[in-house]
Write a protein that holds these residues in place. Sequence first.
Motif, PDB file in Angstrom:
ATOM      1  N   GLN A  44       0.812  -1.218   0.000  1.00  0.00           N
ATOM      2  CA  GLN A  44       0.000   0.000   0.000  1.00  0.00           C
ATOM      3  C   GLN A  44       0.845   1.269   0.000  1.00  0.00           C
ATOM      4  O   GLN A  44       0.337   2.355  -0.249  1.00  0.00           O
ATOM      5  CB  GLN A  44      -0.925   0.002   1.242  1.00  0.00           C
ATOM      6  CG  GLN A  44      -1.775  -1.247   1.384  1.00  0.00           C
ATOM      7  CD  GLN A  44      -2.659  -1.479   0.165  1.00  0.00           C
ATOM      8  OE1 GLN A  44      -3.247  -0.537  -0.370  1.00  0.00           O
ATOM      9  NE2 GLN A  44      -2.765  -2.728  -0.255  1.00  0.00           N
ATOM     10  N   ARG A  45       2.119   1.121   0.267  1.00  0.00           N
ATOM     11  CA  ARG A  45       3.003   2.289   0.366  1.00  0.00           C
ATOM     12  C   ARG A  45       3.684   2.531  -0.979  1.00  0.00           C
ATOM     13  O   ARG A  45       4.170   1.609  -1.621  1.00  0.00           O
ATOM     14  CB  ARG A  45       4.061   2.049   1.443  1.00  0.00           C
ATOM     15  CG  ARG A  45       5.137   3.122   1.543  1.00  0.00           C
ATOM     16  CD  ARG A  45       6.173   2.715   2.587  1.00  0.00           C
ATOM     17  NE  ARG A  45       7.274   3.682   2.672  1.00  0.00           N
ATOM     18  CZ  ARG A  45       8.365   3.637   1.914  1.00  0.00           C
ATOM     19  NH1 ARG A  45       8.491   2.673   1.015  1.00  0.00           N
ATOM     20  NH2 ARG A  45       9.319   4.541   2.052  1.00  0.00           N
ATOM     21  N   VAL A  46       3.733   3.785  -1.389  1.00  0.00           N
ATOM     22  CA  VAL A  46       4.444   4.143  -2.613  1.00  0.00           C
ATOM     23  C   VAL A  46       5.949   4.073  -2.350  1.00  0.00           C
ATOM     24  O   VAL A  46       6.459   4.695  -1.412  1.00  0.00           O
ATOM     25  CB  VAL A  46       4.062   5.558  -3.090  1.00  0.00           C
ATOM     26  CG1 VAL A  46       4.873   5.930  -4.326  1.00  0.00           C
ATOM     27  CG2 VAL A  46       2.574   5.627  -3.390  1.00  0.00           C
ATOM     28  N   SER A  47       6.647   3.302  -3.152  1.00  0.00           N
ATOM     29  CA  SER A  47       8.073   3.090  -2.970  1.00  0.00           C
ATOM     30  C   SER A  47       8.856   3.765  -4.097  1.00  0.00           C
ATOM     31  O   SER A  47       8.304   4.085  -5.151  1.00  0.00           O
ATOM     32  CB  SER A  47       8.390   1.585  -2.974  1.00  0.00           C
ATOM     33  OG  SER A  47       8.149   1.042  -4.264  1.00  0.00           O
ATOM     34  N   PRO A  48      10.174   3.970  -3.907  1.00  0.00           N
ATOM     35  CA  PRO A  48      10.993   4.480  -5.013  1.00  0.00           C
ATOM     36  C   PRO A  48      10.929   3.596  -6.245  1.00  0.00           C
ATOM     37  O   PRO A  48      10.957   4.093  -7.374  1.00  0.00           O
ATOM     38  CB  PRO A  48      12.407   4.512  -4.407  1.00  0.00           C
ATOM     39  CG  PRO A  48      12.193   4.655  -2.937  1.00  0.00           C
ATOM     40  CD  PRO A  48      10.947   3.867  -2.649  1.00  0.00           C
ATOM     41  N   PHE A  49      10.835   2.278  -6.040  1.00  0.00           N
ATOM     42  CA  PHE A  49      10.760   1.359  -7.178  1.00  0.00           C
ATOM     43  C   PHE A  49       9.443   1.537  -7.931  1.00  0.00           C
ATOM     44  O   PHE A  49       9.419   1.476  -9.171  1.00  0.00           O
ATOM     45  CB  PHE A  49      10.895  -0.091  -6.693  1.00  0.00           C
ATOM     46  CG  PHE A  49      11.011  -1.092  -7.812  1.00  0.00           C
ATOM     47  CD1 PHE A  49      12.215  -1.278  -8.466  1.00  0.00           C
ATOM     48  CD2 PHE A  49       9.918  -1.851  -8.210  1.00  0.00           C
ATOM     49  CE1 PHE A  49      12.341  -2.196  -9.496  1.00  0.00           C
ATOM     50  CE2 PHE A  49      10.026  -2.766  -9.239  1.00  0.00           C
ATOM     51  CZ  PHE A  49      11.249  -2.947  -9.886  1.00  0.00           C
ATOM     52  N   GLU A  50       8.356   1.751  -7.214  1.00  0.00           N
ATOM     53  CA  GLU A  50       7.068   1.987  -7.869  1.00  0.00           C
ATOM     54  C   GLU A  50       7.105   3.257  -8.718  1.00  0.00           C
ATOM     55  O   GLU A  50       6.571   3.289  -9.835  1.00  0.00           O
ATOM     56  CB  GLU A  50       5.963   2.091  -6.817  1.00  0.00           C
ATOM     57  CG  GLU A  50       4.573   2.368  -7.397  1.00  0.00           C
ATOM     58  CD  GLU A  50       3.499   2.441  -6.340  1.00  0.00           C
ATOM     59  OE1 GLU A  50       2.458   3.080  -6.616  1.00  0.00           O
ATOM     60  OE2 GLU A  50       3.689   1.877  -5.250  1.00  0.00           O
ATOM     61  N   ILE A  51       7.730   4.308  -8.206  1.00  0.00           N
ATOM     62  CA  ILE A  51       7.834   5.557  -8.954  1.00  0.00           C
ATOM     63  C   ILE A  51       8.682   5.364 -10.210  1.00  0.00           C
ATOM     64  O   ILE A  51       8.347   5.848 -11.300  1.00  0.00           O
ATOM     65  CB  ILE A  51       8.432   6.655  -8.057  1.00  0.00           C
ATOM     66  CG1 ILE A  51       7.467   6.987  -6.922  1.00  0.00           C
ATOM     67  CG2 ILE A  51       8.754   7.908  -8.868  1.00  0.00           C
ATOM     68  CD1 ILE A  51       8.000   7.992  -5.921  1.00  0.00           C
ATOM     69  N   ALA A  52       9.796   4.622 -10.078  1.00  0.00           N
ATOM     70  CA  ALA A  52      10.656   4.358 -11.239  1.00  0.00           C
ATOM     71  C   ALA A  52       9.912   3.526 -12.287  1.00  0.00           C
ATOM     72  O   ALA A  52      10.070   3.755 -13.496  1.00  0.00           O
ATOM     73  CB  ALA A  52      11.926   3.640 -10.797  1.00  0.00           C
ATOM     74  N   ALA A  53       9.083   2.580 -11.830  1.00  0.00           N
ATOM     75  CA  ALA A  53       8.300   1.766 -12.770  1.00  0.00           C
ATOM     76  C   ALA A  53       7.293   2.626 -13.520  1.00  0.00           C
ATOM     77  O   ALA A  53       7.096   2.474 -14.735  1.00  0.00           O
ATOM     78  CB  ALA A  53       7.601   0.641 -12.017  1.00  0.00           C
ATOM     79  N   ALA A  54       6.648   3.538 -12.819  1.00  0.00           N
ATOM     80  CA  ALA A  54       5.667   4.414 -13.457  1.00  0.00           C
ATOM     81  C   ALA A  54       6.319   5.304 -14.519  1.00  0.00           C
ATOM     82  O   ALA A  54       5.752   5.536 -15.585  1.00  0.00           O
ATOM     83  CB  ALA A  54       4.973   5.267 -12.399  1.00  0.00           C
ATOM     84  N   ARG A  55       7.520   5.772 -14.235  1.00  0.00           N
ATOM     85  CA  ARG A  55       8.234   6.594 -15.212  1.00  0.00           C
ATOM     86  C   ARG A  55       8.573   5.802 -16.466  1.00  0.00           C
ATOM     87  O   ARG A  55       8.684   6.368 -17.556  1.00  0.00           O
ATOM     88  CB  ARG A  55       9.501   7.158 -14.586  1.00  0.00           C
ATOM     89  CG  ARG A  55       9.246   8.236 -13.543  1.00  0.00           C
ATOM     90  CD  ARG A  55      10.527   8.638 -12.846  1.00  0.00           C
ATOM     91  NE  ARG A  55      10.295   9.705 -11.864  1.00  0.00           N
ATOM     92  CZ  ARG A  55      11.187  10.116 -10.978  1.00  0.00           C
ATOM     93  NH1 ARG A  55      12.386   9.530 -10.935  1.00  0.00           N
ATOM     94  NH2 ARG A  55      10.896  11.091 -10.135  1.00  0.00           N
ATOM     95  N   ALA A  56       8.750   4.489 -16.310  1.00  0.00           N
ATOM     96  CA  ALA A  56       9.059   3.627 -17.459  1.00  0.00           C
ATOM     97  C   ALA A  56       7.801   3.097 -18.132  1.00  0.00           C
ATOM     98  O   ALA A  56       7.902   2.288 -19.063  1.00  0.00           O
ATOM     99  CB  ALA A  56       9.940   2.466 -17.004  1.00  0.00           C
ATOM    100  N   GLY A  57       6.639   3.532 -17.652  1.00  0.00           N
ATOM    101  CA  GLY A  57       5.382   3.093 -18.245  1.00  0.00           C
ATOM    102  C   GLY A  57       4.913   1.736 -17.795  1.00  0.00           C
ATOM    103  O   GLY A  57       4.101   1.096 -18.468  1.00  0.00           O
TER     104      GLY A  57
END
Length: 377
Positions: free
Chosen positions: A354-367
């Motif tokens: 449920q927590r937004v992680s740095p990895f989740e943000i990096a994945a979103a930037r990569a689509g």
Amino acid sequence: MTSRLTPALPRTLLQCQRRSACRLISSASSARPYKIHVGVSFAGKPPEVHERPARRRRPVIDFPGDSDIARWRAETLLRNKTTTSTTAGEDFFYIQEVSLLAYAKPICMFPRNSSLLYQFFFDIISCTRPYKGLSFGVADGVGGWVDVGVDPSLFSQALMYHAHRYSKQAWAGEPETDPLQNYEEREQAQGWELTPKECLELAHGGVLREKTVEAGSSTACLVNVNTANGVLRAANLGDSGFCIFRSSNLFHYQPSQTHFFNCPKQISKVPLRSRRYGQAYTDSPREADTYETKLRDGDIVVVYTDGLSDNVFSNEMLQICTLVGRMGGTEDQQVQDMADRMVQYARVCMANEQRVSPFEIAAARAGELYRGGKVDE
């Protein structure tokens, strides 16, 4: 990894102020005006990850028990920490004190072994030998090799062993000379520096010669600190890295190197004329990014693999360091608590979807769609 630098004071001032000997160097003529405290913590993947049927079981191949690497690895994992994990998984690390006792001809090295780390936390320590330095590093074995029957941990362990072996034979930084010394004394204070990038290249060559390491690849981050003048030099290849906190602010954050999302640059060992391993990425140690700066009193340096940086933001690392510092205790206790708390917090974050992680943000930037933390060492 964290580092907090403390300048030396003359002996007369030390006696007059009755300061703690563990914090200040008591010799005005010492060539090592800083003090380093090291804290180490590490944790492998949670046990339930290895039990998942989708992940192939790691092959049972290891270094011989009487080999130098096996003995060195066992000593490394005995480091005191509060986390319960007894293995670093596919990651590994080293820390090596480097000392030089200079003569006119030849130059002689007198190394002193230390243990390794996953996170390195240090403040600067006094020394009885002149011109000491500190070399340390982390490596993250690429887990995808498990799918073709290769143990990724062997490559990272061998890489850190050889980095430790080469670094203890070289002075970490050119020693500074006192302008008040006469010419003959200054001529004797000569050192040869093995830079982190050169050390990484030599260590990679050592892995290529290891018969037990059939194949594999790893990211790596190596750092040298010249404890005579506080100069830090680093080389980073892949998505391991380090950050420096200064005066409760982020001073430097080392960017990662990737081919594409979740595929870091990596140094590899791939046997020739073998189709078994498919297309593996083989980057050169010479492609590592380098960085140099001069540390100050109170600086904190955190060195990590992506198991930490994919789950914990840099501002959260800083908050942990700040809170631990407010709790008091000796510098040794504080830096060890910083290391342990970061590892414990990363373990909690990687299990939280449920927590937004740095990895989740990096994945979103990569689509790509990803939720929560990323389970890793």
